[in-house]
Write a protein that holds these residues in place. Sequence first.
Motif, PDB file in Angstrom:
ATOM      1  N   THR A 198     -11.663   6.858  11.879  1.00  8.32           N
ATOM      2  CA  THR A 198     -12.967   6.216  12.043  1.00  8.32           C
ATOM      3  C   THR A 198     -13.387   6.211  13.510  1.00  8.32           C
ATOM      4  O   THR A 198     -14.430   5.668  13.858  1.00  8.32           O
ATOM      5  N   ILE A 232     -17.808   0.643   6.817  1.00  5.77           N
ATOM      6  CA  ILE A 232     -16.895   1.779   7.018  1.00  5.77           C
ATOM      7  C   ILE A 232     -15.479   1.269   7.313  1.00  5.77           C
ATOM      8  O   ILE A 232     -14.487   1.839   6.851  1.00  5.77           O
ATOM      9  N   GLN A 233     -15.382   0.160   8.049  1.00  5.33           N
ATOM     10  CA  GLN A 233     -14.067  -0.446   8.273  1.00  5.33           C
ATOM     11  C   GLN A 233     -13.446  -0.918   6.964  1.00  5.33           C
ATOM     12  O   GLN A 233     -12.233  -0.835   6.774  1.00  5.33           O
ATOM     13  N   PHE A 247     -13.828   0.554   4.145  1.00  2.64           N
ATOM     14  CA  PHE A 247     -13.288   1.788   3.554  1.00  2.64           C
ATOM     15  C   PHE A 247     -11.958   2.169   4.201  1.00  2.64           C
ATOM     16  O   PHE A 247     -11.057   2.661   3.523  1.00  2.64           O
ATOM     17  N   ALA A 248     -11.850   1.957   5.494  1.00  2.00           N
ATOM     18  CA  ALA A 248     -10.582   2.282   6.174  1.00  2.00           C
ATOM     19  C   ALA A 248      -9.455   1.393   5.639  1.00  2.00           C
ATOM     20  O   ALA A 248      -8.352   1.859   5.360  1.00  2.00           O
ATOM     21  N   VAL A 261     -18.558   8.085   5.442  1.00  2.00           N
ATOM     22  CA  VAL A 261     -19.859   7.566   5.874  1.00  2.00           C
ATOM     23  C   VAL A 261     -20.853   7.649   4.704  1.00  2.00           C
ATOM     24  O   VAL A 261     -21.563   6.688   4.400  1.00  2.00           O
ATOM     25  N   PHE A 289      -8.073   8.945   6.896  1.00  3.43           N
ATOM     26  CA  PHE A 289      -9.158   9.529   7.689  1.00  3.43           C
ATOM     27  C   PHE A 289      -9.313   8.734   8.974  1.00  3.43           C
ATOM     28  O   PHE A 289      -8.818   7.620   9.112  1.00  3.43           O
ATOM     29  N   VAL A 344     -16.952   7.290  14.266  1.00  2.00           N
ATOM     30  CA  VAL A 344     -18.075   6.646  13.556  1.00  2.00           C
ATOM     31  C   VAL A 344     -18.913   5.806  14.525  1.00  2.00           C
ATOM     32  O   VAL A 344     -18.348   5.074  15.324  1.00  2.00           O
ATOM     33  N   LYS A 358       0.845  -1.193   0.000  1.00  2.00           N
ATOM     34  CA  LYS A 358       0.000   0.000   0.000  1.00  2.00           C
ATOM     35  C   LYS A 358       0.882   1.245   0.000  1.00  2.00           C
ATOM     36  O   LYS A 358       0.714   2.161  -0.804  1.00  2.00           O
TER      37      LYS A 358
END
Lengths: 307, 307
Positions: free
Chosen positions: A304, B293-294, B296-297, B264, A302, A307, A259
């Motif tokens: 989390t 959402i995780q 996406f992380a 989100v 970002f 969230v 990554k």
Amino acid sequence: MSLITVGSMAFDALETPFGKVDRIIGGAATYVAWAASNFYQPIKLVSIVGGDFPQEEFDQLNARGVEVEAVEVVKDEKSFFWSGRYHMDMNTRDTLVTELNVLGHFEPKVPESYQDCEYLMLGNLAPAVQQSVIAQLKHRPKLIAMDTMNFWMDIALDDLKATIKMVDVLIINDSEARQLSGEFALAKAAKTIMAMGPQYLVIKKGEHGALLFHQDRIFSAPALPLEVVFDPTGAGDTFAGGFIGHIARTGDISFDNMKTAIIVGSALASFCVEKFGLERLKEISHNDITTRIQRFAELANFETALV
Amino acid sequence: MSLITVGSMAFDALETPFGKVDRIIGGAATYVAWAASNFYQPIKLVSIVGGDFPQEEFDQLNARGVEVEAVEVVKDEKSFFWSGRYHMDMNTRDTLVTELNVLGHFEPKVPESYQDCEYLMLGNLAPAVQQSVIAQLKHRPKLIAMDTMNFWMDIALDDLKATIKMVDVLIINDSEARQLSGEFALAKAAKTIMAMGPQYLVIKKGEHGALLFHQDRIFSAPALPLEVVFDPTGAGDTFAGGFIGHIARTGDISFDNMKTAIIVGSALASFCVEKFGLERLKEISHNDITTRIQRFAELANFETALV
């Protein structure tokens, strides 16, 4: 231990909406070497040039820890020449001239001094030529990465598939991924292509960044939104150079480090497009690079926690 | 305190490469409310429907903390109806039918019970109508976000510019950003548009994710690479609903929290496209959302420690 880079060294003539240059230095191996040598040395080139290729370019590469023992110089012939014109959107281009010259009969010979190869970056070339380099290595490198293009899908698909099967990381763009897989959705295309052999697939999307696939994992890297893309030539090779350079420096081929390697490649590519040809890559300092990578972190990372 | 959502409530008829549906529930305000109510309540709708709009839909919204006091019901008229057909790439579509019906004479009235508005989400509507809602609020909300589309740029540009000037966050797609600014490079387009008034600009890029701009800062959010996009209808409104819902829940309008809000919104939109219309949004649990959402992380975040 070393990083071997195989690919063209060339002259390019370019027209972009911002200007025009004749006969500047180009070629996949050249861009890969300039990018990767920010992170790792020695880099050992495998390429071929004509008698017209400037000694000064070899000297500059040497000064950066790039060895050219396996760059064949054919005194009485000319180096590979490519000329292209970019459209206003900078994502499409027309090839105006392709003169293979010495590249038309390139049969790379890997010298004994290159047998310590730990990382192999196969720049865009005829797949049979890429394959012959793998075949000449007595010990399989820790990681083999390969760039290619639609041209070889059109005229040498069987060779290409045989070569792809031998590599760990395949690096192509989105339209090439669609062509190679016959799938439109990139997530589907990636599964089809990884089933052809490579454990890792990088799909470059130009101004939309890049995707890294491995088994069921995906990483999406952004591109830096630039106000001006001056000249995209070599951006893909520079990306590949930054990627393999970071992997070689860290010695870590985990997905998480790949990554970061994608980001390093993206950062280097974002410099490359700021000026014509290699100009910007020759200027940048280590500090410029780390500052740019921090911009990518601000751009993409970002929290989390909320969230 | 409350979150007000202004926009259409409608019937949609859709054709995608995967199927066809007649007269399902749609409308910008509906999608925003379903998405945002995962994070924040009460949500107070401002909209207009005909006598044909099902009571059951109001009941389901009520059960999620969505109040409909300012949804005007015109008994002897029909609700807004839109019909469209998506192309194979799912990024382009043809409008087959647009029947404005009640929406043609929509003059929203903001009741006294809505004057506690802290967050205002203006869904896509005629800019003069969006503006009249802002004008009726006695206290300026903490944050006003606004969605719009190319249609209003074509036929009501002056109204649109006057409305844009009054909002904090403008949410549009990439081609709309280019049209509104006259700039091709999105980084340039963003500067031009922020100079029109909004402090924050969100540019949606479909399968390529979204960009958030504020002063000199940029955030690039990925889209989840999906194997199948079943129906993109409402994805943009769902994105907006997730965005404003997260902001309202946290009460934090910092740039860093807006980054998370963009994620989100992207996560909610990635559910929306998995089935027709609102179907998937009505199914998902809080756990489904946090798991997404995780993803996406994992998809976007990377380490720079080794650089």
